[in-house]
Design a protein around this motif. Sequence first.
Motif, PDB file in Angstrom:
ATOM      1  N   SER A   1      13.561  29.920   1.103  1.00 22.54           N
ATOM      2  CA  SER A   1      12.358  29.269   0.580  1.00 22.54           C
ATOM      3  C   SER A   1      11.238  29.322   1.610  1.00 22.54           C
ATOM      4  O   SER A   1      11.481  29.411   2.815  1.00 22.54           O
ATOM      5  CB  SER A   1      12.652  27.795   0.279  1.00 22.54           C
ATOM      6  OG  SER A   1      13.757  27.668  -0.572  1.00 22.54           O
TER       7      SER A   1
ATOM      8  N   GLY B   1       7.637  24.890   1.515  1.00 22.18           N
ATOM      9  CA  GLY B   1       6.839  24.296   0.436  1.00 22.18           C
ATOM     10  C   GLY B   1       5.737  25.249   0.008  1.00 22.18           C
ATOM     11  O   GLY B   1       5.787  26.447   0.301  1.00 22.18           O
TER      12      GLY B   1
ATOM     13  N   GLU C   1       4.632  29.989  -3.104  1.00 27.22           N
ATOM     14  CA  GLU C   1       5.731  29.040  -2.985  1.00 27.22           C
ATOM     15  C   GLU C   1       6.993  29.712  -3.520  1.00 27.22           C
ATOM     16  O   GLU C   1       7.047  30.138  -4.664  1.00 27.22           O
ATOM     17  CB  GLU C   1       5.445  27.756  -3.785  1.00 27.22           C
ATOM     18  CG  GLU C   1       6.565  26.732  -3.618  1.00 27.22           C
ATOM     19  CD  GLU C   1       6.291  25.406  -4.306  1.00 27.22           C
ATOM     20  OE1 GLU C   1       5.309  25.328  -5.073  1.00 27.22           O
ATOM     21  OE2 GLU C   1       7.066  24.457  -4.084  1.00 27.22           O
TER      22      GLU C   1
ATOM     23  N   LYS D   1      11.038  28.867  -3.851  1.00 29.59           N
ATOM     24  CA  LYS D   1      12.174  27.948  -3.669  1.00 29.59           C
ATOM     25  C   LYS D   1      13.417  28.691  -4.123  1.00 29.59           C
ATOM     26  O   LYS D   1      13.498  29.115  -5.278  1.00 29.59           O
ATOM     27  CB  LYS D   1      12.021  26.712  -4.569  1.00 29.59           C
ATOM     28  CG  LYS D   1      11.185  25.607  -4.017  1.00 29.59           C
ATOM     29  CD  LYS D   1      11.366  24.357  -4.894  1.00 29.59           C
ATOM     30  CE  LYS D   1      10.070  23.595  -5.002  1.00 29.59           C
ATOM     31  NZ  LYS D   1      10.109  22.526  -6.016  1.00 29.59           N
TER      32      LYS D   1
END
Lengths: 538, 538
Positions: free
Chosen positions: A133, A136, A298, A300
């Motif tokens: 990831s 953030g 971003e 994740k």
Amino acid sequence: MQKRFLLLAATSLLAASSAQAQSAASASSAAPAEKVDAAAMAKIRDEGMNRSKVMETAFYLTDVSGPRLAGSEGLARANAWAKKRLTDYGLVNANVEPWGDFGRGWDIDKSYVAMAAPYYHAMIGVPKAWTPSTAGPVRKAVVYVNAKAEADLDKYKGQLRDKIVLLPVPETSLPHPNFEPDAKRLTADELQKMADAPAGGAPTAANRPPAGDMEARRAQLLAARALRQKMTDMLLTEGAAAVLSAGRGTDGTVFTTNGAPYAADAKPVLPELEMSAEDQLRLIRLVEAGIPVEVEMETKTHFQTQDLKGYNVVAEIPGTDRKLKSEVVMLGGHLDSWHAATGATDNAAGCAVMMEAVRILKATGLKPRRTIRVALWGEEEEGLHGSRNYVKNHFADPATMQLKPDHERLAAYFNLDNGGGKIRGIYAQSNEAVKPIFAAWLAPFNDLGATTVTLRNTGSTDHIAFDAVGLPGFQFIQDGLDYFARTHHSNEDTYDRLVPDDLKQASVVVASFVYDAAMRDQKLPRKPLPAATPPRAQ
Amino acid sequence: MQKRFLLLAATSLLAASSAQAQSAASASSAAPAEKVDAAAMAKIRDEGMNRSKVMETAFYLTDVSGPRLAGSEGLARANAWAKKRLTDYGLVNANVEPWGDFGRGWDIDKSYVAMAAPYYHAMIGVPKAWTPSTAGPVRKAVVYVNAKAEADLDKYKGQLRDKIVLLPVPETSLPHPNFEPDAKRLTADELQKMADAPAGGAPTAANRPPAGDMEARRAQLLAARALRQKMTDMLLTEGAAAVLSAGRGTDGTVFTTNGAPYAADAKPVLPELEMSAEDQLRLIRLVEAGIPVEVEMETKTHFQTQDLKGYNVVAEIPGTDRKLKSEVVMLGGHLDSWHAATGATDNAAGCAVMMEAVRILKATGLKPRRTIRVALWGEEEEGLHGSRNYVKNHFADPATMQLKPDHERLAAYFNLDNGGGKIRGIYAQSNEAVKPIFAAWLAPFNDLGATTVTLRNTGSTDHIAFDAVGLPGFQFIQDGLDYFARTHHSNEDTYDRLVPDDLKQASVVVASFVYDAAMRDQKLPRKPLPAATPPRAQ
């Protein structure tokens, strides 16, 4: 995985010339005319063409299961569904069978990337498999790192902290108006060439791009990989935030691969996206013109390390002949895929056809003499792990060539994994004795375009695991359609690409071959056993 | 905008038959042999082929300026850059000239959309132009609304509050393996047919898909639009959160349009994305199989209402002949684009060629007798607003056909807006008297593939604004390349699609035509003046 694929390709070349030599040594004698049960063929054809479930199966394997990366949640969903559906079809001994240790599972929870300056532009990019990831949502300046050699890396030192790093777009991936159609079918000429081809030869599908000089390409790729490893280390050391790279693909189509090893103890890497060529090139052109560029993104992802095993799905139609039912005809294809789409042509298509073939055999009420076992392989994309380990666990280890008892009992293995195109014939894989048998088996389906037996070898998929220990494993010849142009490992390998008529035809041909192999008095003739090969070359 | 386009298309048909009748009425007499200055042509060719700046210009208009939707910040950037660059080239009177009131500006600040359940899958989607933001990042269940008629809408009432609404994918947009190449060039046969074609005829580029029955299609589209309006009202009333629709395009290519009017007082609409067909179809298939689907998305857009004006960029090379310098040869193309990409082939290509043509003329030191004026039109995509209003402001209002003094002084207008392909000839737009003149002007460039004069009309771009008031306005015939298959109004209309050799050739041919028109003793012959047309039919 690229590394293993590369070694595999090189090994296949060696294996091919060895097979050729062996094949030439074993004189082929005229076989008695092959019997084919016309009534059974008609039943199979009627069931497969008129009451097909192949597209429904494909829907559950693709749309419903999702991407099926090795070790992923999507693959686990597909495995579970396939086991249940095969049981529903009346198969027995359905099992999601572990083949050994694979590595970490990995799934995407969010993926967003856009150019934020000099103006906003949402971009198409896919996290490379097994990459981590971002910290953030991030917005960072970009730096273009265009290193042709290790020495070039030095000039970027001190400039990369907290930056998003752009890597070059390969020359072969530059977009341009395309005057060639994406999709093709094999022509009569191409099929004739395959029919006339001698045994052995490079592992090639007729409409695959030319392989070029394998050894030179191998050296080039190894050098590129070594440079990339140095760069990865430098980017981590320098504290870059993420990497945007680009592989093959244009028009919004992005071909994907992995960006990190799947081993549980793999070294860390940066978050990395594989970008659409057009988006990546725009970023690069702007940076090179001296215009400050910022990217917001971003990613994740999450890893699963509780269960490091890999799995194959297997299920059986028991044989009905007292003497022959301990012998097995296998059919299979790999169920795992890459992660950017739902792996429809690579290889839900092959699995849907295999599941449909056994459904057809059950639905027709035909009574195969031998046991039929369908296998949906896991972890093929990273080096045929599912099938190789299945073969090792059940039949023989190619490193030692110590044969297990079931080695003798395997009558044949049939594989499907060259996209979603219909079957045009079969690769006899340098086994001259099977050529007339296969020709006879194809005859009832010549009118459906399935005509050609070639002695040529083909590689890069799971029949190789069987062939490597002297078992008769075969891959069918398929129309390429848009496999290499559009779907193979891309974000566009979706259900939409599947052609129902092609998959129905393939299901009928596969069901017939499996049935023929299960009914034949003798198992299929085999090539001479290969010598043991050292573990490194597997 | 679709509505205006539709009316435009229907109007063009009428205009075409009217022009045909007039053309037949004016007997064409044998013109004297047209003089062409071979030395000047050689200079133009040398400058354009060997010291081209056309790709640099295209880079600034596309990558650097960004998407150039009517009224957007990107278009303002491109206008300002073009004015400055034309001044740098030595042109005079460069101006970003308002043409009147257009409407709201609109730009995208963020666009993100993904399937969040049953599993995560990032999707390709583009906000429709002039649609609003979502209420921040949202995650909602989806409902598939498949209404064929107004009555079908009732069954969705009460089910849409806070839902994301999926609309169907048009039959014509279903993905499939594509056996046709994306890109094509005009064949010798196709060009010969154009050369032999009579005056008038449907506005058609030879490789544009057949228009079909225009009237039937119009009725169908009007019905679809009425249904869509009812649905929009219902979705707002019912409190849906957003809409996902799909137009044309596959493989990651998405063709875009507007989702709301640009008028400052337009009625509100919901946030709406135009989705990639593959992504939309997956959502629909899952919903139809009874599997709950959730989508997460965030759209941020902003409107600009301080300046509602539209603009054209103009600049001049003054004429050098005392008698003729008050007369003007114009060349132009529209600079605005759709918003999903940087409008490279539609129509930065045409603008870059026009800017390059005047650069070539300045760089060669040639002295045109007449004044040459380049115009980069705004707001073409919504109905040729920039050029129509320029013509109305400077030459004549087609509603009244009251001619302004400059109407008499316009020698010719040349337009380029059929993609990025090289010039294969020119549409004489039913003006029989110009046919031999254009043939002579093309002769020095026949070896570059520019050979054909067709009497046929073509429409859908800015020369129509001139033609509508009896001024000699012409569009060149261009190779289609992948314009309709891949780039026209799509997210893939990027700089990468431009073919440098094609744009160099086009720049040379345009520069030569403009120079020929500026040097000729007489202005180009005109068709008879058309009758005034009521304002509704503009």
